[in-house]
Design a protein around this motif. Structure first.
Motif, mmCIF file in Angstrom:
data_model
loop_
_atom_site.group_PDB
_atom_site.id
_atom_site.type_symbol
_atom_site.label_atom_id
_atom_site.label_comp_id
_atom_site.label_asym_id
_atom_site.label_seq_id
_atom_site.Cartn_x
_atom_site.Cartn_y
_atom_site.Cartn_z
ATOM 1 N N SER A 1 0.954 -1.400 -0.093
ATOM 2 C CA SER A 1 -0.042 0.024 0.075
ATOM 3 C C SER A 1 0.744 1.359 -0.089
ATOM 4 N N GLN B 1 0.573 3.594 -7.055
ATOM 5 C CA GLN B 1 -0.416 2.639 -6.792
ATOM 6 C C GLN B 1 -1.555 2.780 -8.031
ATOM 7 N N PRO C 1 -2.816 -1.399 -8.763
ATOM 8 C CA PRO C 1 -3.452 -1.298 -7.632
ATOM 9 C C PRO C 1 -3.308 -2.966 -6.823
ATOM 10 N N TYR D 1 -2.223 -4.145 -4.154
ATOM 11 C CA TYR D 1 -2.799 -3.956 -2.784
ATOM 12 C C TYR D 1 -4.209 -4.097 -2.303
ATOM 13 N N SER D 2 -4.837 -3.119 -3.107
ATOM 14 C CA SER D 2 -6.308 -2.838 -3.155
ATOM 15 C C SER D 2 -6.909 -4.078 -3.625
ATOM 16 N N GLN D 3 -6.392 -4.635 -4.874
ATOM 17 C CA GLN D 3 -6.907 -5.919 -5.473
ATOM 18 C C GLN D 3 -6.770 -7.110 -4.319
ATOM 19 N N GLN E 1 -9.177 -6.789 -1.498
ATOM 20 C CA GLN E 1 -10.304 -6.984 -1.931
ATOM 21 C C GLN E 1 -10.756 -8.497 -2.181
#
Length: 119
Positions: free
Chosen positions: A93, A98, A102, A104-106, A109
């Motif tokens: 993150s 980012q 992306p 980390y966000s994936q 999720q």
């Protein structure tokens, strides 16, 4: 002076839950031991069958009782917070680009989605 730290978890219930897990493991071990031993130590076939069934039912009731106790205690302990990073993946993150990657966000999720699927 020692400072009291609040961890947000009922530690007494947590300790009781650990004891309940040990009791459940012990009762499950007894079930498998009775299955392993089979119908021994009785002279007649009917006597062996009755003793085996009675012992097996007692062991299964013990497992059920211990499991119910563990479920009760798990409600007292509470759920862990959902805001914890995924170990070293939390460093993703901090990636300055980012928006281009992306990852980390994936990953977060996908982790939340897999937790919902398991429940």
């Amino acid at each position: 002076m020692a400072e009291v730290v609040s961890v947000g978890v009922n530690l007494e219930a947590f300790s009781l839950a650990i004891n309940a897990i040990q009791a459940l493991r012990s009762s499950v071990t007894r079930v498998f031991d009775s299955l392993k031993d089979g119908m021994k130590n009785k002279e007649t076939l009917e006597g062996r069958e009755k003793a085996f069934i009675a012992d097996f039912q007692d062991n299964l009731q013990s497992v059920n009782r211990d499991l119910n106790e563990l479920e009760r205690l798990s409600n007292l302990v509470g759920r862990p917070s959902e805001s914890h990073p995924l170990h070293n993946s939390g460093l993703l993150s901090l990636d300055p680009v980012q928006d281009k990657t992306p990852l980390y966000s994936q990953l977060l999720q996908a982790y939340k989605w897999s937790n919902k699927v398991e429940r």
